[in-house]
Write a protein that holds these residues in place. Structure first.
Motif, PDB file in Angstrom:
ATOM      1  N   ARG A 284       0.823  -1.211   0.000  1.00 27.63           N
ATOM      2  CA  ARG A 284       0.000   0.000   0.000  1.00 27.63           C
ATOM      3  C   ARG A 284       0.861   1.265   0.000  1.00 27.63           C
ATOM      4  N   PHE A 285       1.965   1.224   0.742  1.00 30.17           N
ATOM      5  CA  PHE A 285       2.898   2.368   0.813  1.00 30.17           C
ATOM      6  C   PHE A 285       4.290   1.846   0.478  1.00 30.17           C
ATOM      7  N   THR A 286       4.668   1.940  -0.783  1.00 26.81           N
ATOM      8  CA  THR A 286       5.902   1.304  -1.248  1.00 26.81           C
ATOM      9  C   THR A 286       7.139   1.845  -0.556  1.00 26.81           C
ATOM     10  N   TYR A 294       9.100   1.695  13.568  1.00 31.64           N
ATOM     11  CA  TYR A 294       7.891   2.481  13.300  1.00 31.64           C
ATOM     12  C   TYR A 294       8.223   3.927  12.934  1.00 31.64           C
ATOM     13  N   ASP A 295       9.239   4.479  13.547  1.00 27.68           N
ATOM     14  CA  ASP A 295       9.605   5.880  13.286  1.00 27.68           C
ATOM     15  C   ASP A 295      10.061   6.096  11.857  1.00 27.68           C
ATOM     16  N   GLU A 296      10.440   5.018  11.170  1.00 28.62           N
ATOM     17  CA  GLU A 296      10.908   5.126   9.784  1.00 28.62           C
ATOM     18  C   GLU A 296       9.769   5.158   8.776  1.00 28.62           C
ATOM     19  N   LEU A 297       8.541   4.911   9.228  1.00 25.55           N
ATOM     20  CA  LEU A 297       7.407   4.912   8.309  1.00 25.55           C
ATOM     21  C   LEU A 297       7.075   6.334   7.856  1.00 25.55           C
ATOM     22  N   SER A 298       6.496   6.431   6.670  1.00 29.35           N
ATOM     23  CA  SER A 298       6.057   7.732   6.163  1.00 29.35           C
ATOM     24  C   SER A 298       4.875   8.237   6.978  1.00 29.35           C
ATOM     25  N   SER A 299       4.621   9.518   6.913  1.00 29.01           N
ATOM     26  CA  SER A 299       3.508  10.101   7.667  1.00 29.01           C
ATOM     27  C   SER A 299       2.173   9.513   7.201  1.00 29.01           C
ATOM     28  N   GLU A 300       2.061   9.223   5.899  1.00 28.12           N
ATOM     29  CA  GLU A 300       0.820   8.629   5.375  1.00 28.12           C
ATOM     30  C   GLU A 300       0.599   7.236   5.960  1.00 28.12           C
ATOM     31  N   ALA A 301       1.681   6.470   6.043  1.00 29.03           N
ATOM     32  CA  ALA A 301       1.572   5.112   6.587  1.00 29.03           C
ATOM     33  C   ALA A 301       1.224   5.157   8.075  1.00 29.03           C
ATOM     34  N   LYS A 302       1.851   6.069   8.807  1.00 28.36           N
ATOM     35  CA  LYS A 302       1.537   6.208  10.228  1.00 28.36           C
ATOM     36  C   LYS A 302       0.084   6.620  10.431  1.00 28.36           C
ATOM     37  N   SER A 303      -0.417   7.489   9.577  1.00 25.47           N
ATOM     38  CA  SER A 303      -1.816   7.910   9.673  1.00 25.47           C
ATOM     39  C   SER A 303      -2.765   6.744   9.416  1.00 25.47           C
TER      40      SER A 303
END
Length: 333
Positions: A284-286, A294-303
């Motif tokens: 979903r988020f390439t 977790y801190d390495e995830l994009s803001s969209e993925a965290k949302s």
């Protein structure tokens, strides 16, 4: 924790095999035990350059220290069971209960034609007809089959003894909540209940001895074969999103839809979920592929993750970010 039950939250294909493989290695359980219908469910596991497609043994076989067991509620194809012991190097630690039912050629024949195949979209594995024979009390059991005699153990006794000793036990479900015979999209369902309660009954684990229930959701919904799928995408949109997949057992294309919060809420309720695992976040988020923090995830993925936690009121503790068993973010305390 001593006992953890892992089940699928949608229509199967959620990536349970990956989650169970990770937990089997990470938590080092004494026993990994499988409930569910039978060899109609497949789990795919990627370990380094090896890809395993498992239909009978528990997906936790990568942990060489763990017993891998099949509970008495499961029907067995002896040929598949014995072949997987050899293929997956599980000799000496793979066991099944004497009350496991046996799939015979007549069940395979019945499952490969007629309404089960044409209307329901059966896998042809013989699982449904074997479970029907069991309900009629005519099915042979593992204790009746000579070739299985050296693999028989008292699975409920082993599972409960391990829990009494405070050893970790990992319980593996198959299929998904909405393929349950009781709670799914009947008649387009499997031949028994596959919610956490049903899986525990399959292995002889009482409700007071369950510590954690992890429900696995993919970051989108897929379904193999016939049956309703809300807000189903057409094949072009599915391909464009990169969500085109194929079933482990049948090789049939999986139909796809957006993450379904209403189904997810019901799955949480039906399974008494204490934790959520989300798989294929990287699809979903390439940009999240291979992340383990977790801190390495994009803001969209965290949302996306936060929205799931806010709406379902259950913590997302495991996040799959790739096909390998260690492509995972572990947020458990």
């Amino acid at each position: 924790m001593t006992s953890t039950v892992v089940v699928g939250g949608f229509f199967g294909d959620e990536g349970k095999g990956k989650i169970i493989s990770y937990l089997a290695v990470k938590d080092n359980p004494t026993v990994v035990v499988r409930g569910g219908a039978g060899p109609n469910a497949g789990h795919t596991i990627k370990d380094g350059d090896k890809v395993y497609k498992v239909r009978m043994l528990p997906s936790g076989f990568l942990n060489k220290n763990a017993k891998v067991m099949i509970g008495p509620g499961v029907v067995i194809n002896p040929d598949v069971f014995l072949k997987e012991i050899t293929d997956f190097d599980a000799s000496g630690r793979a066991f099944l209960d004497k009350h496991c039912g046996i799939i015979e050629q007549s069940h395979l024949n019945q499952d490969s034609k007629g309404e089960l195949k044409e209307k329901i979209g059966s896998t042809g594995s013989g699982t449904g007809p074997a479970n029907a024979s069991r309900a009629m009390r005519t099915l042979k059991l593992a204790k009746d089959i000579d070739s299985l005699s050296s693999y028989i153990d008292d699975v409920p006794q082993v599972v409960n003894s391990a829990i009494e000793k405070n050893e970790n036990v990992l319980v593996e479900g198959t299929q998904g909540t909405f393929l349950s015979l009781w709670h799914g999209t009947y008649p387009f369902v499997t031949s028994k209940d596959v919610t956490a309660s049903g899986i525990c009954a399959d292995i002889g684990l009482g409700p007071k001895n369950v510590d954690e229930v992890i429900v696995v959701f993919k970051s989108y919904v897929t379904r193999v074969g016939t049956g309703p799928l809300s807000n189903e995408l057409n094949s072009a949109d599915t391909t464009e999103k990169g969500w085109a997949e194929f079933g482990t057992v049948t090789g049939r294309p999986r139909r796809a839809a957006e993450f379904d919060f209403e189904l997810a809420k019901r799955a949480i309720m039906l399974n008494s979920a204490t934790q959520i695992a989300i798989t294929k976040l990287d699809v979903r988020f390439t940009e999240c592929a291979g992340k383990t923090n977790y801190d390495e995830l994009s803001s969209e993925a965290k949302s996306f993750i936060k929205n799931i936690e806010d709406k379902l009121k259950v913590p997302v503790t495991l996040i799959g970010t790739g096909p390998a068993i260690n492509d995972i973010i572990d947020r458990r305390k």
